[in-house]
Write a protein that holds these residues in place. Structure first.
Motif, PDB file in Angstrom:
ATOM      1  N   ALA A 229       0.863  -0.924   0.016  1.00  0.00           N
ATOM      2  CA  ALA A 229       0.022   0.138   0.024  1.00  0.00           C
ATOM      3  C   ALA A 229       1.050   1.356  -0.139  1.00  0.00           C
ATOM      4  O   ALA A 229       0.621   2.301  -0.554  1.00  0.00           O
ATOM      5  CB  ALA A 229      -0.882  -0.064   1.197  1.00  0.00           C
ATOM      6  N   ILE A 230       1.992   1.145   0.750  1.00  0.00           N
ATOM      7  CA  ILE A 230       2.803   2.462   0.771  1.00  0.00           C
ATOM      8  C   ILE A 230       3.611   2.550  -0.647  1.00  0.00           C
ATOM      9  O   ILE A 230       3.352   3.821  -1.175  1.00  0.00           O
ATOM     10  CB  ILE A 230       4.000   2.146   2.061  1.00  0.00           C
ATOM     11  N   SER A 231       3.917   1.532  -0.938  1.00  0.00           N
ATOM     12  CA  SER A 231       4.579   1.431  -2.379  1.00  0.00           C
ATOM     13  C   SER A 231       3.552   2.033  -3.375  1.00  0.00           C
ATOM     14  O   SER A 231       4.007   2.972  -4.330  1.00  0.00           O
ATOM     15  CB  SER A 231       5.190   0.323  -2.824  1.00  0.00           C
ATOM     16  N   ASP A 232       2.432   1.409  -3.518  1.00  0.00           N
ATOM     17  CA  ASP A 232       1.423   1.681  -4.515  1.00  0.00           C
ATOM     18  C   ASP A 232       0.667   3.218  -4.372  1.00  0.00           C
ATOM     19  O   ASP A 232       0.805   3.951  -5.450  1.00  0.00           O
ATOM     20  CB  ASP A 232       0.511   0.686  -4.585  1.00  0.00           C
ATOM     21  N   GLU A 233       0.392   3.452  -3.418  1.00  0.00           N
ATOM     22  CA  GLU A 233      -0.305   4.801  -3.117  1.00  0.00           C
ATOM     23  C   GLU A 233       0.429   6.018  -2.734  1.00  0.00           C
ATOM     24  O   GLU A 233       0.217   7.114  -3.043  1.00  0.00           O
ATOM     25  CB  GLU A 233      -1.334   4.487  -2.076  1.00  0.00           C
ATOM     26  N   LEU A 234       1.611   5.680  -2.184  1.00  0.00           N
ATOM     27  CA  LEU A 234       2.368   6.856  -1.686  1.00  0.00           C
ATOM     28  C   LEU A 234       3.707   6.894  -2.618  1.00  0.00           C
ATOM     29  O   LEU A 234       4.279   8.049  -2.643  1.00  0.00           O
ATOM     30  CB  LEU A 234       3.011   6.799  -0.086  1.00  0.00           C
ATOM     31  N   GLY A 235       3.950   5.970  -3.298  1.00  0.00           N
ATOM     32  CA  GLY A 235       5.124   6.080  -4.223  1.00  0.00           C
ATOM     33  C   GLY A 235       6.604   6.066  -3.440  1.00  0.00           C
ATOM     34  O   GLY A 235       7.502   6.529  -4.101  1.00  0.00           O
ATOM     35  N   ARG A 236       6.530   5.487  -2.100  1.00  0.00           N
ATOM     36  CA  ARG A 236       7.674   5.441  -1.307  1.00  0.00           C
ATOM     37  C   ARG A 236       8.277   3.956  -1.335  1.00  0.00           C
ATOM     38  O   ARG A 236       7.492   2.991  -1.114  1.00  0.00           O
ATOM     39  CB  ARG A 236       7.368   5.987   0.117  1.00  0.00           C
ATOM     40  N   GLY A 237       9.666   3.873  -1.179  1.00  0.00           N
ATOM     41  CA  GLY A 237      10.274   2.627  -0.898  1.00  0.00           C
ATOM     42  C   GLY A 237       9.944   2.128   0.513  1.00  0.00           C
ATOM     43  O   GLY A 237       9.784   3.035   1.514  1.00  0.00           O
ATOM     44  N   VAL A 238      10.021   0.813   0.388  1.00  0.00           N
ATOM     45  CA  VAL A 238       9.914   0.463   2.064  1.00  0.00           C
ATOM     46  C   VAL A 238      11.004  -0.917   2.142  1.00  0.00           C
ATOM     47  O   VAL A 238      11.571  -1.622   1.114  1.00  0.00           O
ATOM     48  CB  VAL A 238       8.623  -0.544   1.971  1.00  0.00           C
ATOM     49  N   THR A 239      11.501  -0.801   3.356  1.00  0.00           N
ATOM     50  CA  THR A 239      12.437  -1.678   3.710  1.00  0.00           C
ATOM     51  C   THR A 239      12.048  -2.590   4.868  1.00  0.00           C
ATOM     52  O   THR A 239      11.423  -2.169   5.663  1.00  0.00           O
ATOM     53  CB  THR A 239      13.867  -1.130   4.245  1.00  0.00           C
ATOM     54  N   PHE A 240      12.115  -3.866   4.666  1.00  0.00           N
ATOM     55  CA  PHE A 240      11.897  -5.023   5.952  1.00  0.00           C
ATOM     56  C   PHE A 240      13.089  -5.033   6.849  1.00  0.00           C
ATOM     57  O   PHE A 240      14.188  -5.489   6.365  1.00  0.00           O
ATOM     58  CB  PHE A 240      11.508  -6.300   5.407  1.00  0.00           C
ATOM     59  N   LEU A 241      12.880  -4.977   7.966  1.00  0.00           N
ATOM     60  CA  LEU A 241      13.879  -5.077   9.186  1.00  0.00           C
ATOM     61  C   LEU A 241      13.368  -6.620   9.960  1.00  0.00           C
ATOM     62  O   LEU A 241      11.969  -6.811  10.072  1.00  0.00           O
ATOM     63  CB  LEU A 241      13.899  -3.824   9.917  1.00  0.00           C
ATOM     64  N   HIS A 242      14.381  -7.192  10.377  1.00  0.00           N
ATOM     65  CA  HIS A 242      14.298  -8.590  11.170  1.00  0.00           C
ATOM     66  C   HIS A 242      13.706  -8.014  12.397  1.00  0.00           C
ATOM     67  O   HIS A 242      14.392  -7.298  13.237  1.00  0.00           O
ATOM     68  CB  HIS A 242      15.484  -9.242  11.277  1.00  0.00           C
ATOM     69  N   GLY A 243      12.440  -8.545  12.792  1.00  0.00           N
ATOM     70  CA  GLY A 243      11.933  -8.393  14.199  1.00  0.00           C
ATOM     71  C   GLY A 243      11.790  -9.521  14.917  1.00  0.00           C
ATOM     72  O   GLY A 243      11.502 -10.588  14.415  1.00  0.00           O
ATOM     73  N   GLU A 244      11.791  -9.685  16.291  1.00  0.00           N
ATOM     74  CA  GLU A 244      11.470 -10.596  17.066  1.00  0.00           C
ATOM     75  C   GLU A 244      10.905 -10.267  18.404  1.00  0.00           C
ATOM     76  O   GLU A 244      11.263  -9.036  18.979  1.00  0.00           O
ATOM     77  CB  GLU A 244      12.598 -11.495  17.197  1.00  0.00           C
ATOM     78  N   GLY A 245       9.734 -10.700  18.709  1.00  0.00           N
ATOM     79  CA  GLY A 245       9.145 -10.207  20.026  1.00  0.00           C
ATOM     80  C   GLY A 245       9.752 -10.850  21.107  1.00  0.00           C
ATOM     81  O   GLY A 245      10.355 -11.728  21.298  1.00  0.00           O
ATOM     82  N   SER A 246      10.091  -9.905  22.195  1.00  0.00           N
ATOM     83  CA  SER A 246      10.951 -10.075  23.425  1.00  0.00           C
ATOM     84  C   SER A 246      10.298 -11.357  24.291  1.00  0.00           C
ATOM     85  O   SER A 246      10.970 -12.054  24.907  1.00  0.00           O
ATOM     86  CB  SER A 246      11.501  -8.763  24.128  1.00  0.00           C
ATOM     87  N   TYR A 247       8.952 -11.215  24.219  1.00  0.00           N
ATOM     88  CA  TYR A 247       8.123 -12.117  25.225  1.00  0.00           C
ATOM     89  C   TYR A 247       7.865 -13.341  24.531  1.00  0.00           C
ATOM     90  O   TYR A 247       7.916 -14.506  24.999  1.00  0.00           O
ATOM     91  CB  TYR A 247       7.076 -11.313  25.819  1.00  0.00           C
ATOM     92  N   THR A 248       7.328 -13.217  23.180  1.00  0.00           N
ATOM     93  CA  THR A 248       6.893 -14.457  22.447  1.00  0.00           C
ATOM     94  C   THR A 248       7.733 -14.858  21.638  1.00  0.00           C
ATOM     95  O   THR A 248       7.544 -16.321  21.447  1.00  0.00           O
ATOM     96  CB  THR A 248       5.620 -13.815  21.709  1.00  0.00           C
TER      97      THR A 248
END
Length: 287
Positions: free
Chosen positions: A215-234
């Protein structure tokens, strides 16, 4: 806008900025004997001490050795643009000196003079050039200390001239009011030069990261980067969406995230400068 169009637009901004500087200088600073700092401030001291001459003329004379230094240290564009800024600012300062001035209290003069002069100088600085004089010294210092905002450097440099004026005229009250004007000038310069370049950086933690990114890429025309995440509790592995947007796009970004995941966790923070595709480009002459 083509290359020629940009040059003409920059010339227009330099002209308007120098005009605004001349108005603020003559309508609010000079009538209250407030020192503007820089070479124009030194010129005011010379006019008072020598009992003659004009601020514009003395400023132009003192600029000669500084421009000789700048031609070796700074780019050709900066040199030519600053030479134009110096000529226009000195001309406007002398031309507008004949305008009838309003009677104001020194504090009012310091406030309005500082804001108006800062707006004029800031407009000139946005073109990547200066009005000569102490601005050249400030620019040389900025090239070495790039992490310091240009307004802060201007304040420090001009403060010396203000203190000198207080010593020469033996008037601490005028020096203190001049300090207010100089401080405001520096703050407004930073506001004009940097404020319009602010963007927003958003971190979005959501289970619907693919939908949000698309949605960000298509509608806002902005690049997106995925960062690795991990829940500290789960301990659950996930992807964090990282994107940079213009300030005016922030509301749309929030809407897109909410539409795809109402429970998303969004962190928005200021980005002083964003360099890259769709934003500003790096330049060694940048402020």
């Amino acid at each position: 806008m083509g290359k020629t169009g940009k040059y003409l637009y920059d010339i227009l901004k330099i002209t308007v900025g120098c005009g605004v500087l001349g108005i603020g200088f003559n309508l609010f600073l000079v009538p209250n004997d407030l020192n503007a700092g820089g070479l124009s401030g030194l010129a005011m001291i010379l006019v008072r001490v020598l009992g003659g001459g004009s601020v514009g003329l003395f400023t132009a004379i003192m600029n000669l050795p500084l421009f000789a230094l700048a031609i070796r240290k700074l780019s050709k564009r900066f040199f030519i643009g600053s030479l134009l800024g110096m000529i226009l600012s000195t001309v406007f300062i002398d031309v507008f000196s004949v305008i009838p001035v309003p009677e104001t209290e020194p504090l009012i003069g310091a406030l309005y003079g500082g804001v108006i002069c800062g707006a004029g100088l800031g407009l000139v600085f946005t073109t990547g050039v200066s009005t000569g004089g102490s601005d050249i010294v400030v620019r040389l210092l900025k090239l070495r200390y790039q992490h310091i905002p240009i307004g802060y450097i201007t304040i420090c440099f001009d403060a010396f001239v203000v203190v000198l004026s207080g010593i020469v005229f033996r008037n601490i009250e005028v020096a203190l009011y001049s300090g207010v004007a100089v401080f405001l000038t520096g703050q407004v310069i930073d506001a004009v030069v940097y404020r319009f370049d602010y963007s927003k950086v958003a971190l979005v933690i959501t289970k619907e990261y693919d939908k949000v990114a698309k949605a960000i890429s298509d509608e806002l025309g902005r690049g997106v980067t995925f960062l690795h995440g991990e829940g500290s509790y789960t301990g659950v592995q996930t992807k964090v969406v990282l994107t940079a947007v213009r300030k005016q796009q922030l509301a749309d970004l929030k809407r897109l995230v909410a539409e795809n995941d109402p429970n998303a966790f969004v962190i928005v923070q200021e980005a002083h400068q964003v360099l890259g595709d769709g934003f500003s480009c790096y330049s060694k002459d940048a402020l």
